[in-house]
Design an enzyme around this catalytic site. Structure first.
Site, PDB file in Angstrom:
ATOM      1  N   ASP A   9      18.744   6.715   6.560  1.00 26.20           N
ATOM      2  CA  ASP A   9      20.365   7.248   6.284  1.00 26.20           C
ATOM      3  C   ASP A   9      21.368   6.314   6.727  1.00 26.20           C
ATOM      4  O   ASP A   9      21.008   5.429   7.545  1.00 26.20           O
ATOM      5  CB  ASP A   9      20.258   8.560   7.164  1.00 26.20           C
ATOM      6  CG  ASP A   9      21.632   9.095   7.090  1.00 26.20           C
ATOM      7  OD1 ASP A   9      22.032   9.273   6.248  1.00 26.20           O
ATOM      8  OD2 ASP A   9      22.135   9.497   8.331  1.00 26.20           O
ATOM      9  N   ASP A  11      25.163   7.013   7.340  1.00 30.26           N
ATOM     10  CA  ASP A  11      26.191   7.744   8.265  1.00 30.26           C
ATOM     11  C   ASP A  11      25.608   8.234   9.586  1.00 30.26           C
ATOM     12  O   ASP A  11      24.837   9.104   9.365  1.00 30.26           O
ATOM     13  CB  ASP A  11      27.117   8.580   7.363  1.00 30.26           C
ATOM     14  CG  ASP A  11      27.870   8.197   6.200  1.00 30.26           C
ATOM     15  OD1 ASP A  11      28.605   7.160   6.544  1.00 30.26           O
ATOM     16  OD2 ASP A  11      27.856   8.413   5.119  1.00 30.26           O
ATOM     17  N   ASP A 184      19.818  10.963  10.995  1.00 32.59           N
ATOM     18  CA  ASP A 184      20.452  11.589  12.406  1.00 32.59           C
ATOM     19  C   ASP A 184      20.418  13.146  12.034  1.00 32.59           C
ATOM     20  O   ASP A 184      20.360  13.855  12.992  1.00 32.59           O
ATOM     21  CB  ASP A 184      21.760  11.276  12.644  1.00 32.59           C
ATOM     22  CG  ASP A 184      22.786  11.725  11.379  1.00 32.59           C
ATOM     23  OD1 ASP A 184      22.502  11.207  10.314  1.00 32.59           O
ATOM     24  OD2 ASP A 184      23.783  12.698  11.471  1.00 32.59           O
TER      25      ASP A 184
HETATM   26 MG   LIG Z   1      23.740  10.672   8.467  1.00 34.04          MG
END
Ligand SMILES: [Mg+2]
Length: 221
Positions: A9, A11, A184
């Site tokens: 991922d 961001d 995240d």
């Molecule tokens: Mg993310």
């Protein structure tokens, strides 16, 4: 079957998202308040109202995060009409401040270099429009680090819809059991990993990368 690829991922996984988004918002509110001669509080309210409207209307699409639309909508609320020049400037102001604030997560470059030394393939699966995700990677000094990238704009849907990951795996020439997904978010990254049958490693906002590095090293041996 050995692991020989990682899906990352972007961001809040490669860098901390919140300070960048905050910096962008502060800058764009200040810019619009100055240009329109309005109090910052009024501009901030219009930006937030526009953001919510766009988010709702374009839910689960890449453009739901487009600051260009947030700016356009905020200006329309404040002026009662579209201002193309100001919208483009506001978008630029937001992203300039955002990109300036970006810092690669400590230990991330060493981790990515280690993965490359193993000869594994590195991919990015990220929810937003491609132009800004590519600019972010370039800003982080990672323009040549990743072999493959797919955004929600390119896939036509966001995580946890598995279509984005399937498209990325085709580019990576990997099957789901050959890769690990690192992200995240429980709701997006973990869910899409589960849907695709891919092992998931979570990298929470303030966690350092050493636990992920150890887990990958174990899979490498
Ligand atoms: Mg993310």
């Amino acid at each position: 079957m050995p692991i020989n690829g990682v899906v990352f991922d972007l961001d809040n996984t490669l860098y901390a998202y919140a300070p960048c988004n905050r910096a962008g918002q502060v800058a764009v509110v200040k810019f619009l308040a100055l240009h329109l001669g309005l109090p910052a509080s009024q501009v901030r309210q219009a930006w937030e109202a526009s953001r919510q409207t766009v988010h709702k209307r374009l839910a689960k699409q890449a453009a739901s995060h487009a600051r260009l639309f947030y700016a356009q909508g905020a200006i329309e609320l404040l002026l009662g009409r579209t201002d193309i020049r100001l919208t483009l400037q506001a978008d630029e102001v937001f992203w300039s401040a955002y990109l300036r604030t970006m810092r690669l997560r400590p230990g991330m470059r060493a981790l990515l270099q280690q993965i490359k030394r193993w000869g594994w393939r590195l991919g990015i699966a990220s929810d937003l429009t491609t132009v800004w995700q590519m600019k972010k990677l370039q800003r982080l000094g990672l323009a040549k680090m990743f072999d493959d990238i797919v955004t929600s704009e390119e896939a036509g849907c966001e995580k946890p819809n598995p279509r984005m990951i399937r498209l990325l795996l085709r580019k990576m020439q990997r099957r789901s059991h050959q890769v690990v997904l690192i992200g995240d978010s429980h709701a997006r990254d973990r869910q899409v990993a589960v849907a695709c049958g891919i092992p998931f490693l979570q990298l929470a906002s303030n966690a350092d990368v050493s636990a992920v590095r150890r887990a990958l090293t174990a899979k490498q041996n």
